[in-house]
Design an enzyme around this catalytic site. Structure first.
Site, PDB file in Angstrom:
ATOM      1  N   CYS A  66     -27.435 -94.598 -21.243  1.00  0.00           N
ATOM      2  CA  CYS A  66     -27.756 -95.438 -20.084  1.00  0.00           C
ATOM      3  C   CYS A  66     -26.608 -96.403 -19.781  1.00  0.00           C
ATOM      4  CB  CYS A  66     -29.038 -96.218 -20.365  1.00  0.00           C
ATOM      5  SG  CYS A  66     -29.474 -97.392 -19.070  1.00  0.00           S
ATOM      6  N   PHE A 292     -61.065-102.042 -32.563  1.00  0.00           N
ATOM      7  CA  PHE A 292     -60.058-102.161 -31.490  1.00  0.00           C
ATOM      8  C   PHE A 292     -59.963-100.797 -30.796  1.00  0.00           C
ATOM      9  CE2 PHE A 292     -58.893-104.957 -35.024  1.00  0.00           C
ATOM     10  CZ  PHE A 292     -58.806-106.202 -34.406  1.00  0.00           C
ATOM     11  N   ASP A 341     -65.358-109.903 -30.511  1.00  0.00           N
ATOM     12  CA  ASP A 341     -64.048-110.446 -30.863  1.00  0.00           C
ATOM     13  C   ASP A 341     -63.790-110.177 -32.345  1.00  0.00           C
ATOM     14  OD1 ASP A 341     -61.740-111.827 -31.305  1.00  0.00           O
ATOM     15  OD2 ASP A 341     -62.462-113.761 -30.563  1.00  0.00           O
ATOM     16  N   CYS A 389     -48.873-101.395 -34.860  1.00  0.00           N
ATOM     17  CA  CYS A 389     -47.677-101.527 -34.029  1.00  0.00           C
ATOM     18  C   CYS A 389     -46.794-102.668 -34.509  1.00  0.00           C
ATOM     19  CB  CYS A 389     -48.057-101.719 -32.556  1.00  0.00           C
ATOM     20  SG  CYS A 389     -49.094-103.163 -32.244  1.00  0.00           S
TER      21      CYS A 389
END
Length: 433
Positions: A66, A292, A341, A389
């Site tokens: 790039c 989640f 939550d 992550c």
């Protein structure tokens, strides 16, 4: 100009060296290289620097594809061979587990690989009006800056989106809200491309006509978003097919809205789900929680294996989407979804879910420390698959599972969800000792 010998890469993809006892973190440098560097931040114990010249190059150095690499903050590792990128990320994961969590996996899983370019089906492009620098800019932020790169193309976006960038700039430059349009969200599937235009002032009739003409010419759908994510709506309600992605291996299709969270890389997502199901091994008669759970990315493949799934997610909107996806895939009889939550999870709240034989956790970057600490005598699944992550929070939570809850870290490995970047996606398997 000082010269440093690069010893390793850190979790942000920077070369690490030591000069006169001080740690130097050098952008654009690779292990084994000799580089001249220029410091842009200096502290008593470390410096942050840029590579000014590579004196001796690594055999793994490649030419960045790039033209914006080095300026754009979207990528940080285009100068490193893609296979070597995965190896670096695996080392980052293992180092985090060892140094933060005090644990080591019994098995290191092979890295999950996919396309190195044109993989990013989800993106949020920033928009800035900069009259002194040529007008409108659309793209990612510059490294270490709030400025937006003057991008005319992007090698990690799908080819048709990359080619569209110059025309997108022209479109935005002609709107009445040019300086009040901070971002464009991109969502691409096999059947549709949606661009969501976030605007802070009402659009005029001319603006809407321009957006509609652009959408027709480019073969995309234009959405507008005057407020929060729930205000996003198609400019032309009958504009084309809805967004959805398929998981062919599990006979599942998931519908979503362009403002919903989904993984940016469908190729790696499919492979990550395959490995997750191999490790979790869902079976008929089992009751498994997917924490989640989002819109059902892992829940529906688990249910396809015959297990009953309890999906928990903080967003009411995503819970509604998960229920609808389960219904459309004929899996509503094996699934139940609830909004809660999970950052406030307690032993009582987990016990209220009923018997759980196994657990899949896929938290955001903050991790799932409340969940793992809440595991107790009433709720101790025999197997936990943890998709992460953020290696640091995975390692922190692994320490709780192994050192406090009696689990064994059977294996861990990375999935190269974001090639050309330092982002580390990983998966780990824990079993009760």
């Amino acid at each position: 100009m000082p010269i440093a010998v690069i010893e390793s890469l850190d979790h942000e993809g920077r070369g690490v060296a030591h000069v006169e006892g001080k740690a130097i973190f050098i952008d654009g440098a690779l292990p084994g290289e000799y580089v001249e560097y220029r410091a842009y931040r200096s502290k008593p114990r470390y410096e942050q620097a840029e590579t000014e010249r590579v004196v001796k190059a690594s055999a793994q150095r490649v030419t960045p594809r790039c033209p914006y690499f080095g300026t754009c903050g979207g990528c940080s590792m285009q100068h490193l061979d893609p296979v070597a990128q995965a190896a670096v990320k695996q080392r980052v994961l293992e180092d985090a587990l060892r140094h933060i969590g005090g644990v080591r996996p019994q098995i290191v899983y092979p890295a999950i690989h996919g396309p190195s370019w044109r993989y990013r089906d989800r993106a949020r492009l920033s928009v800035r009006l900069v009259p002194s620098k040529g007008g409108v800019r659309v793209g990612f932020h510059e490294r270490r800056s709030s400025y937006v790169v003057d991008m005319r193309s992007c090698e990690i976006l799908p080819a048709h989106v990359s080619a569209m960038l110059p025309r997108l700039r022209e479109l935005i430059a002609g709107l009445s809200v040019t300086d009040r349009l901070p971002q464009v969200e991109v969502a691409v599937t096999e059947a549709a491309t949606v661009l969501v235009f976030r605007h802070l002032m009402p659009l005029t009739a001319h603006d809407e006509a321009s957006l509609a003409a652009f959408a027709d010419a480019e073969g995309i759908q234009a959405w507008t978003q005057p407020g929060g994510p729930d205000t996003a709506a198609p400019l032309q309600p009958e504009g084309g097919p809805g967004l959805a992605y398929a998981l062919p291996e599990f006979g599942v299709r998931l519908d979503f809205l362009p403002t919903d969270f989904t993984q940016v890389n469908i190729h790696i997502n499919r492979l990550l789900i395959r490995r997750s199901m191999q490790l979790l091994d869902p079976r008929p008669g089992e009751r498994i929680a997917d924490l989640f759970c989002g819109l059902g990315n892992f829940s529906l493949p688990i249910a396809r294996g015959g297990a009953t799934v309890v999906g928990i997610e903080g967003s009411e909107a995503l819970v509604a989407r998960a229920r609808e996806n389960a219904r459309r895939n004929g899996l509503d009889g094996l699934t139940e979804f609830h909004a809660a939550d999970l950052f406030d999870a307690t032993e009582d709240s987990l016990a209220a879910l009923g018997r759980l034989d196994k657990l899949l956790i896929d938290p955001p970057r903050e991790g799932a420390v409340a969940v793992v600490k809440a595991l107790g005598a009433q709720q101790m699944p025999s197997r936990i698959v943890y998709v992460s992550c953020n290696p640091a929070t995975l390692a922190r939570d692994a320490a709780v599972l192994v050192h406090e809850k009696g689990y064994v870290l059977r294996g861990a490995g990375i999935a190269n969800m974001f090639p050309q970047t330092s982002h580390v996606e990983s998966i780990a398997l824990f079993e009760l000792a």
